[in-house]
Design an enzyme around this catalytic site. Structure first.
Site, PDB file in Angstrom:
ATOM      1  N   ASN A 210       0.851  -1.202   0.000  1.00  0.00           N
ATOM      2  CA  ASN A 210       0.000   0.000   0.000  1.00  0.00           C
ATOM      3  C   ASN A 210       0.881   1.244   0.000  1.00  0.00           C
ATOM      4  O   ASN A 210       2.109   1.139  -0.024  1.00  0.00           O
ATOM      5  CB  ASN A 210      -0.942  -0.033   1.199  1.00  0.00           C
ATOM      6  CG  ASN A 210      -0.171  -0.089   2.500  1.00  0.00           C
ATOM      7  OD1 ASN A 210       0.570   0.819   2.843  1.00  0.00           O
ATOM      8  ND2 ASN A 210      -0.310  -1.199   3.221  1.00  0.00           N
ATOM      9  N   ASP A 279      -4.295  -6.213   5.122  1.00  0.00           N
ATOM     10  CA  ASP A 279      -5.330  -7.022   5.764  1.00  0.00           C
ATOM     11  C   ASP A 279      -5.223  -8.478   5.299  1.00  0.00           C
ATOM     12  O   ASP A 279      -5.489  -9.394   6.051  1.00  0.00           O
ATOM     13  CB  ASP A 279      -6.712  -6.475   5.417  1.00  0.00           C
ATOM     14  CG  ASP A 279      -6.958  -5.157   6.127  1.00  0.00           C
ATOM     15  OD1 ASP A 279      -6.445  -4.994   7.242  1.00  0.00           O
ATOM     16  OD2 ASP A 279      -7.644  -4.279   5.551  1.00  0.00           O
ATOM     17  N   LYS A 289       8.832 -17.249 -10.181  1.00  0.00           N
ATOM     18  CA  LYS A 289       8.146 -16.120 -10.826  1.00  0.00           C
ATOM     19  C   LYS A 289       7.002 -16.629 -11.711  1.00  0.00           C
ATOM     20  O   LYS A 289       7.203 -17.532 -12.532  1.00  0.00           O
ATOM     21  CB  LYS A 289       9.163 -15.330 -11.660  1.00  0.00           C
ATOM     22  CG  LYS A 289       8.581 -14.070 -12.231  1.00  0.00           C
ATOM     23  CD  LYS A 289       9.596 -13.303 -13.060  1.00  0.00           C
ATOM     24  CE  LYS A 289       8.886 -12.208 -13.824  1.00  0.00           C
ATOM     25  NZ  LYS A 289       9.690 -11.690 -14.909  1.00  0.00           N
ATOM     26  N   ASP A 306      -4.517  -9.727  13.118  1.00  0.00           N
ATOM     27  CA  ASP A 306      -4.514  -8.314  13.501  1.00  0.00           C
ATOM     28  C   ASP A 306      -3.519  -8.132  14.661  1.00  0.00           C
ATOM     29  O   ASP A 306      -3.753  -8.618  15.772  1.00  0.00           O
ATOM     30  CB  ASP A 306      -5.931  -7.888  13.917  1.00  0.00           C
ATOM     31  CG  ASP A 306      -6.020  -6.381  14.067  1.00  0.00           C
ATOM     32  OD1 ASP A 306      -5.208  -5.802  14.816  1.00  0.00           O
ATOM     33  OD2 ASP A 306      -6.893  -5.778  13.418  1.00  0.00           O
ATOM     34  N   ILE A 307      -2.428  -7.449  14.369  1.00  0.00           N
ATOM     35  CA  ILE A 307      -1.339  -7.312  15.354  1.00  0.00           C
ATOM     36  C   ILE A 307      -1.820  -6.528  16.578  1.00  0.00           C
ATOM     37  O   ILE A 307      -1.622  -6.938  17.727  1.00  0.00           O
ATOM     38  CB  ILE A 307      -0.117  -6.618  14.713  1.00  0.00           C
ATOM     39  CG1 ILE A 307       0.326  -7.392  13.463  1.00  0.00           C
ATOM     40  CG2 ILE A 307       1.027  -6.497  15.714  1.00  0.00           C
ATOM     41  CD1 ILE A 307       1.331  -6.658  12.602  1.00  0.00           C
ATOM     42  N   PHE A 323      -4.290   3.299  15.009  1.00  0.00           N
ATOM     43  CA  PHE A 323      -4.534   4.318  13.990  1.00  0.00           C
ATOM     44  C   PHE A 323      -5.713   3.878  13.143  1.00  0.00           C
ATOM     45  O   PHE A 323      -5.931   2.680  12.950  1.00  0.00           O
ATOM     46  CB  PHE A 323      -3.298   4.496  13.107  1.00  0.00           C
ATOM     47  CG  PHE A 323      -2.416   5.603  13.581  1.00  0.00           C
ATOM     48  CD1 PHE A 323      -2.384   6.813  12.909  1.00  0.00           C
ATOM     49  CD2 PHE A 323      -1.627   5.450  14.705  1.00  0.00           C
ATOM     50  CE1 PHE A 323      -1.584   7.850  13.358  1.00  0.00           C
ATOM     51  CE2 PHE A 323      -0.824   6.473  15.163  1.00  0.00           C
ATOM     52  CZ  PHE A 323      -0.804   7.684  14.483  1.00  0.00           C
ATOM     53  N   LYS A 337     -13.452   0.905  16.171  1.00  0.00           N
ATOM     54  CA  LYS A 337     -12.176   0.180  16.368  1.00  0.00           C
ATOM     55  C   LYS A 337     -11.676   0.286  17.802  1.00  0.00           C
ATOM     56  O   LYS A 337     -11.106  -0.657  18.351  1.00  0.00           O
ATOM     57  CB  LYS A 337     -11.108   0.767  15.431  1.00  0.00           C
ATOM     58  CG  LYS A 337     -10.941  -0.064  14.182  1.00  0.00           C
ATOM     59  CD  LYS A 337     -10.088   0.626  13.169  1.00  0.00           C
ATOM     60  CE  LYS A 337     -10.760   0.537  11.821  1.00  0.00           C
ATOM     61  NZ  LYS A 337     -10.053   1.219  10.765  1.00  0.00           N
ATOM     62  N   LYS A 341     -11.211  -3.406  19.246  1.00  0.00           N
ATOM     63  CA  LYS A 341      -9.843  -3.856  19.512  1.00  0.00           C
ATOM     64  C   LYS A 341      -9.425  -3.590  20.954  1.00  0.00           C
ATOM     65  O   LYS A 341      -8.273  -3.785  21.307  1.00  0.00           O
ATOM     66  CB  LYS A 341      -8.868  -3.206  18.525  1.00  0.00           C
ATOM     67  CG  LYS A 341      -9.196  -3.504  17.059  1.00  0.00           C
ATOM     68  CD  LYS A 341      -8.043  -3.192  16.120  1.00  0.00           C
ATOM     69  CE  LYS A 341      -8.489  -3.303  14.670  1.00  0.00           C
ATOM     70  NZ  LYS A 341      -7.386  -3.263  13.700  1.00  0.00           N
TER      71      LYS A 341
HETATM   72  O1  C5P Z   1      -8.848  -2.514  11.227  1.00  0.00           O
HETATM   73  P1  C5P Z   1      -7.876  -1.584  10.631  1.00  0.00           P
HETATM   74  O2  C5P Z   1      -6.850  -2.226   9.761  1.00  0.00           O
HETATM   75  O3  C5P Z   1      -8.461  -0.376   9.965  1.00  0.00           O
HETATM   76  O4  C5P Z   1      -7.111  -0.999  11.940  1.00  0.00           O
HETATM   77  C1  C5P Z   1      -6.058  -0.125  11.835  1.00  0.00           C
HETATM   78  C2  C5P Z   1      -5.202  -0.247  13.050  1.00  0.00           C
HETATM   79  O5  C5P Z   1      -4.911  -1.606  13.316  1.00  0.00           O
HETATM   80  C3  C5P Z   1      -3.863   0.410  12.824  1.00  0.00           C
HETATM   81  O6  C5P Z   1      -3.422   0.848  14.086  1.00  0.00           O
HETATM   82  C4  C5P Z   1      -3.016  -0.739  12.298  1.00  0.00           C
HETATM   83  O7  C5P Z   1      -1.629  -0.523  12.523  1.00  0.00           O
HETATM   84  C5  C5P Z   1      -3.539  -1.905  13.102  1.00  0.00           C
HETATM   85  N1  C5P Z   1      -3.490  -3.183  12.392  1.00  0.00           N
HETATM   86  C6  C5P Z   1      -2.643  -4.193  12.853  1.00  0.00           C
HETATM   87  N2  C5P Z   1      -2.619  -5.409  12.240  1.00  0.00           N
HETATM   88  C7  C5P Z   1      -3.392  -5.663  11.187  1.00  0.00           C
HETATM   89  C8  C5P Z   1      -4.256  -4.663  10.700  1.00  0.00           C
HETATM   90  C9  C5P Z   1      -4.275  -3.431  11.333  1.00  0.00           C
HETATM   91  O8  C5P Z   1      -1.910  -3.950  13.826  1.00  0.00           O
HETATM   92  N3  C5P Z   1      -3.331  -6.854  10.604  1.00  0.00           N
END
Ligand code: C5P
Length: 401
Positions: A210, A279, A289, A306-307, A323, A337, A341
């Protein structure tokens, strides 16, 4: 930039090869606004000429205990009283031993005895000499006498050895001086941060990613470090220089970012998830390749972990800041969120508007926490980061008190 204006620093230089690094330190201290006077031991002059420090500090260099001319300018007791901090860098094993024993047979040792202000030393010596029980005892005893020990670092040494004993770099010593005078609102806290995009491999040469530049995250890392936090920055691939004084862990994929974060999360006090984590990842990245053949190709994508949510679900969890980069309905999504979260704080921004957000040097945030909100910016990412870190410090203190 740091502000050491009105700070008077007496820099003592002893006879080690690292003395050349102190020339850069004089320059950095002066650039940060400090007034610097330099004192050299006789041995130090074997490595660097006093003239070097004189030119850089703009003042004569004090070298001799019995120098009538220097004494008439400022005698050694006056010099010891003049400073706000006496920093000996480099401090050799020999000097530290004499200092600990209370010797006063050169000007710098005399100043160490006569100085009522804080005294700091930056040890610099061969790793074997550093490891020696006598040196260790001297350092422990000096620390017990409230002498500040800055360093040493580990690494390659002038003699070819590798190990602990290198003097800290000039910029690290500058940071120690800054921290000494203003410990910062995050002093003593460990802050973990993600930044930049992730790359999800399609095959060995292609990936999904991205437009995150990492600028916001890097600015936050720097702002947090300036407020005294010890910062670990887990970064996806970006074209930015490593921020100074920050532990940088480079990763590519979301999975690697997850692993790196999970290793540090429980030992961290604050976690800020600034990265634009993909995501989804490609289910089965091709080993070789992919060749052009069919008119259409389908990629099967699977959800990445989701970290941020994983960190916030830890039993021993840090203060979690997320964020939310949205293209519409910022407030609705951000508040959603924050709840889903289980975050302590979320910084929302509208991307793709007015040149802010991704890739830009400017940003504007709306920061939410369970019972409040505050607008930050619009301003440069550096300024936005500063204000965000101030808010984090404030909310962290409230949450933990
Ligand atoms: O759900 P979304 O992706 O919009 O959430 C954004 C927040 O979650 C950001 O703080 C991003 O760094 C964190 N995030 C994460 N791991 C993911 C997706 C998003 O830590 N796989």
């Amino acid at each position: 930039m740091s502000d050491l204006s009105n700070k008077k620093i007496l820099l003592g230089i002893t006879g080690g090869i690292a003395a050349y690094k102190s020339a850069e330190l004089v320059r950095l201290l002066i650039k940060a606004g400090a007034e610097v006077r330099v004192v050299m031991t006789p041995a130090a002059q074997e490595f660097v000429q006093p003239l070097t420090y004189q030119a850089l500090s703009g003042h004569r260099v004090y070298v001799d205990l019995f120098d009538a001319e220097a004494e008439s300018a400022m005698d050694h007791i006056e010099l010891a009283r003049w400073c706000d901090l006496l920093l000996v860098a480099p401090a050799t094993a020999d000097f530290l031993g004499k200092m600990n024993a209370g010797y006063a047979d050169n000007l710098l040792l005399t100043l160490c005895l006569a100085c009522k202000q804080p005294v700091a030393v930056a040890p610099a010596m061969n790793q074997q000499m550093y490891a020696n029980a006598s040196t260790q005892q001297n350092l422990a005893q000096l620390a017990a006498k409230n002498v500040l020990l800055w360093g040493p670092a580990e690494g390659e040494q002038a003699c070819g050895d590798v190990g602990q004993g290198r003097m800290l770099e000039a910029v690290q010593l500058l940071q120690e001086v800054e921290r000494h005078f203003s410990p910062g609102r995050l002093a003593g806290l460990r802050l973990l941060l993600t930044a930049g995009p992730t790359r999800e491999a399609i095959d060995p040469v292609r990936y999904i990613s991205n437009r995150s530049s990492g600028k916001m995250g890097y600015a936050i890392a720097d702002a947090a470090r300036r407020q005294g936090a010890s910062v670990t920055l887990v970064s996806g691939p970006v074209a930015l220089p490593a921020p100074q004084g920050v532990k940088l862990v480079n990763v590519e994929s979301a999975q690697q970012m997850y692993d790196a974060v999970m290793q540090e999360a429980e030992a961290s006090d604050v976690f800020i998830a600034c990265a634009a984590v993909s995501d989804y990842r490609v289910d089965q990245a091709a080993e070789h390749k992919m060749k052009k053949s069919a008119d259409t190709v389908s990629l099967q994508l699977v959800l990445n972990a989701d970290i941020l949510a994983a960190v916030s679900a830890l039993e021993k969890r840090p203060f979690c800041v997320g964020f939310a980069a949205e293209t519409r309905d910022v407030e609705k999504y951000a508040l959603g969120k924050l709840q889903q979260k289980n975050l302590d704080m979320i910084a929302a921004n509208l991307v793709g508007e007015g040149g802010q957000g991704f890739e830009s040097d400017f940003n504007q945030l709306e920061v939410f926490w369970p019972d409040g909100r505050q607008a930050v910016g619009p301003a440069s990412k550096t300024e936005v980061a500063k204000q965000l870190i101030d808010l984090v410090a404030e909310r962290y203190t409230c949450a933990r008190s």
